[in-house]
Design a protein around this motif. Structure first.
Motif, PDB file in Angstrom:
ATOM      1  N   MET A   1      49.339  41.924  41.027  1.00 26.50           N
ATOM      2  CA  MET A   1      48.328  41.415  40.441  1.00 26.50           C
ATOM      3  C   MET A   1      47.062  41.874  41.200  1.00 26.50           C
ATOM      4  N   ASP A   2      45.617  42.102  40.597  1.00 31.37           N
ATOM      5  CA  ASP A   2      44.749  42.367  41.313  1.00 31.37           C
ATOM      6  C   ASP A   2      43.845  41.167  41.924  1.00 31.37           C
ATOM      7  N   ASP A   3      44.031  40.640  43.043  1.00 31.81           N
ATOM      8  CA  ASP A   3      43.407  39.445  43.240  1.00 31.81           C
ATOM      9  C   ASP A   3      41.792  39.426  43.133  1.00 31.81           C
ATOM     10  N   LYS A   4      41.122  40.599  43.319  1.00 29.65           N
ATOM     11  CA  LYS A   4      39.618  40.399  42.977  1.00 29.65           C
ATOM     12  C   LYS A   4      39.242  40.204  41.673  1.00 29.65           C
ATOM     13  N   LYS A   5      39.864  40.405  40.823  1.00 23.03           N
ATOM     14  CA  LYS A   5      39.762  40.260  39.296  1.00 23.03           C
ATOM     15  C   LYS A   5      39.737  38.353  39.072  1.00 23.03           C
ATOM     16  N   GLN A   6      40.456  37.928  39.832  1.00 24.45           N
ATOM     17  CA  GLN A   6      40.628  36.505  39.585  1.00 24.45           C
ATOM     18  C   GLN A   6      39.526  35.555  40.157  1.00 24.45           C
ATOM     19  N   ILE A   7      38.770  36.137  40.827  1.00 29.70           N
ATOM     20  CA  ILE A   7      37.676  35.244  41.646  1.00 29.70           C
ATOM     21  C   ILE A   7      36.358  35.412  40.447  1.00 29.70           C
ATOM     22  N   SER A   8      36.342  34.084  39.820  1.00 33.10           N
ATOM     23  CA  SER A   8      35.279  34.037  39.004  1.00 33.10           C
ATOM     24  C   SER A   8      33.998  33.244  39.518  1.00 33.10           C
ATOM     25  N   SER A   9      34.251  32.523  40.570  1.00 35.02           N
ATOM     26  CA  SER A   9      33.349  31.744  41.160  1.00 35.02           C
ATOM     27  C   SER A   9      32.507  32.684  41.901  1.00 35.02           C
ATOM     28  N   PRO A  10      31.108  32.339  42.431  1.00 35.72           N
ATOM     29  CA  PRO A  10      30.243  33.198  43.161  1.00 35.72           C
ATOM     30  C   PRO A  10      30.893  33.328  44.410  1.00 35.72           C
ATOM     31  N   VAL A  11      30.754  34.817  45.293  1.00 34.48           N
ATOM     32  CA  VAL A  11      31.378  34.883  46.333  1.00 34.48           C
ATOM     33  C   VAL A  11      30.138  34.882  47.416  1.00 34.48           C
ATOM     34  N   VAL A  12      30.136  34.255  48.199  1.00 31.89           N
ATOM     35  CA  VAL A  12      29.007  33.899  49.271  1.00 31.89           C
ATOM     36  C   VAL A  12      29.349  34.048  50.624  1.00 31.89           C
ATOM     37  N   LEU A  13      28.652  35.284  51.295  1.00 27.78           N
ATOM     38  CA  LEU A  13      28.905  35.371  52.798  1.00 27.78           C
ATOM     39  C   LEU A  13      27.680  34.656  53.655  1.00 27.78           C
TER      40      LEU A  13
ATOM     41  N   THR B   1      34.618  46.845  54.075  1.00 30.86           N
ATOM     42  CA  THR B   1      35.971  47.215  53.401  1.00 30.86           C
ATOM     43  C   THR B   1      37.008  46.106  52.880  1.00 30.86           C
ATOM     44  N   ILE B   2      37.091  45.281  53.683  1.00 31.60           N
ATOM     45  CA  ILE B   2      38.004  44.140  53.221  1.00 31.60           C
ATOM     46  C   ILE B   2      37.460  43.346  52.043  1.00 31.60           C
ATOM     47  N   LEU B   3      36.060  43.325  52.102  1.00 28.88           N
ATOM     48  CA  LEU B   3      35.622  42.466  50.713  1.00 28.88           C
ATOM     49  C   LEU B   3      35.502  43.461  49.498  1.00 28.88           C
ATOM     50  N   GLU B   4      35.631  44.535  49.647  1.00 30.16           N
ATOM     51  CA  GLU B   4      35.775  45.472  48.509  1.00 30.16           C
ATOM     52  C   GLU B   4      37.103  45.297  47.912  1.00 30.16           C
ATOM     53  N   GLN B   5      38.085  45.336  48.797  1.00 30.74           N
ATOM     54  CA  GLN B   5      39.387  45.145  48.523  1.00 30.74           C
ATOM     55  C   GLN B   5      39.876  43.890  47.847  1.00 30.74           C
TER      56      GLN B   5
ATOM     57  N   GLY C   1      35.860  42.935  45.419  1.00 30.25           N
ATOM     58  CA  GLY C   1      35.321  44.022  44.502  1.00 30.25           C
ATOM     59  C   GLY C   1      33.829  43.925  44.418  1.00 30.25           C
ATOM     60  N   ARG C   2      33.229  42.885  45.095  1.00 31.29           N
ATOM     61  CA  ARG C   2      31.653  42.424  44.879  1.00 31.29           C
ATOM     62  C   ARG C   2      31.242  41.351  45.997  1.00 31.29           C
ATOM     63  N   LEU C   3      29.966  41.270  46.146  1.00 30.38           N
ATOM     64  CA  LEU C   3      29.592  40.247  46.964  1.00 30.38           C
ATOM     65  C   LEU C   3      28.045  39.631  46.289  1.00 30.38           C
ATOM     66  N   ASP C   4      28.328  38.271  45.987  1.00 32.06           N
ATOM     67  CA  ASP C   4      27.250  37.751  45.124  1.00 32.06           C
ATOM     68  C   ASP C   4      25.895  37.395  46.015  1.00 32.06           C
ATOM     69  N   VAL C   5      26.145  36.701  47.050  1.00 34.01           N
ATOM     70  CA  VAL C   5      25.394  36.432  48.057  1.00 34.01           C
ATOM     71  C   VAL C   5      25.537  36.573  49.268  1.00 34.01           C
TER      72      VAL C   5
ATOM     73  N   THR D   1      23.163  44.552  58.334  1.00 29.72           N
ATOM     74  CA  THR D   1      24.087  43.774  57.391  1.00 29.72           C
ATOM     75  C   THR D   1      23.858  43.646  56.001  1.00 29.72           C
ATOM     76  N   THR D   2      22.530  43.779  55.862  1.00 32.41           N
ATOM     77  CA  THR D   2      22.062  43.955  54.369  1.00 32.41           C
ATOM     78  C   THR D   2      22.302  45.279  53.917  1.00 32.41           C
ATOM     79  N   GLN D   3      22.015  46.231  54.742  1.00 30.57           N
ATOM     80  CA  GLN D   3      22.174  47.565  54.398  1.00 30.57           C
ATOM     81  C   GLN D   3      23.671  48.160  54.221  1.00 30.57           C
ATOM     82  N   ILE D   4      24.485  47.526  55.055  1.00 32.35           N
ATOM     83  CA  ILE D   4      25.971  48.051  54.719  1.00 32.35           C
ATOM     84  C   ILE D   4      26.529  47.092  53.663  1.00 32.35           C
ATOM     85  N   LEU D   5      26.226  45.823  53.221  1.00 30.31           N
ATOM     86  CA  LEU D   5      26.827  45.086  52.309  1.00 30.31           C
ATOM     87  C   LEU D   5      26.062  45.319  50.820  1.00 30.31           C
ATOM     88  N   LEU D   6      24.944  45.839  50.979  1.00 31.42           N
ATOM     89  CA  LEU D   6      24.139  46.185  49.603  1.00 31.42           C
ATOM     90  C   LEU D   6      24.971  46.718  48.526  1.00 31.42           C
TER      91      LEU D   6
END
Length: 247
Positions: free
Chosen positions: A1-13, A78-82, A85-89, A126-131
């Motif tokens: 199962m691809d976990d990153k497809k299961q996160i429908s809520s906004p992902v905030v760091l 790299t971890i967040l991409e895996q 697959g995205r970062l919302d905030v 941080t903004t540059q790398i996570l953009l």
């Protein structure tokens, strides 16, 4: 199962969020149903803080992050991409402070450099790398936690108030406001809103109430407001409790 497809809520760091305003921001965002990534330089501190919120039934996940180190941010990216697959905030909350008596003419410039490294370049790198991950969000938000100390409009702690004290901190926050403007101008027309927010003087240490500091919950709510802006909301602004603040 691809976990990153299961996160429908906004992902905030939230950077620097194992205590104080950062931790309360995580709590408020988690209570709103978001998936919150709580970070600190020391993973054990992040883990202990996150566990408090997990015990409240919230989706809060601890990560190690040092905003002064490119490698630390890239490793987390790299971890967040895996995992997602995205970062919302991205909430750039991590900050360094100085003695309130510090003046520009007598400041230790090595210490001032360290303040700028965290407060300005930390948020910048941080903004540059996570953009690239934020660009994958349909509702991207970048919130820079600033301060009235970096404003000409703050009548209590502004740049020209109190004889120029707290120099390097005020200068760093003024620079963070300028960075906010530049990022917003560059990202105009995308789905990403970029704003700076002042949480107001907040009681994050004993005795601050005597100085008129407000509760941590109120300061955090000022930041959460910018996270929750609608897609047609403002960008490139500086706000406190949802109201524009001159800088």
């Amino acid at each position: 199962m691809d976990d990153k497809k299961q996160i429908s809520s906004p992902v905030v760091l939230v950077t620097g969020s194992s205590h104080g305003i950062g931790l309360e921001v995580c709590r408020q965002l988690a209570r709103a149903g978001m998936t919150v990534l709580l970070t600190a330089r020391d993973f054990s501190k992040a883990s202990i803080a996150a566990q408090q919120l997990v015990e409240e039934g919230r989706d809060v996940r601890p990560y190690a992050l040092d905003v002064t180190q490119d490698d630390s941010i890239r490793a987390l990216a790299t971890i967040l991409e895996q995992e997602f697959g995205r970062l919302d905030v991205l909430v750039n909350n991590a900050a360094a402070y100085v003695d309130w008596t510090e003046k520009a003419t007598t400041a230790d410039l090595q210490a001032a450099h360290a303040i700028l490294e965290t407060n300005v370049f930390g948020a910048w790198r941080t903004t540059q790398i996570l953009l690239p991950l934020i660009r994958k969000s349909q509702h991207g938000r970048i919130v820079n936690v600033s301060s009235g100390a970096g404003s000409h409009g703050d009548q209590q702690f502004g740049l020209t108030i109190n004889g120029g004290s707290v120099a390097s901190y005020g200068i760093s926050k003024a620079a963070l406001n300028a960075l906010t403007s530049k990022l917003a101008a560059e990202l105009e027309g995308t789905s990403i809103l970029v704003n700076a927010v002042c949480p107001g003087l907040t009681a994050t240490a004993p005795g601050m109430e005597a100085m008129g500091a407000g509760p941590v919950e109120k300061g955090a709510s000022s930041i959460v407001w910018a996270v929750n802006l609608p897609d047609n909301g403002p960008t490139g602004g500086f706000f406190r409790y949802g109201e524009p603040l001159p800088w």
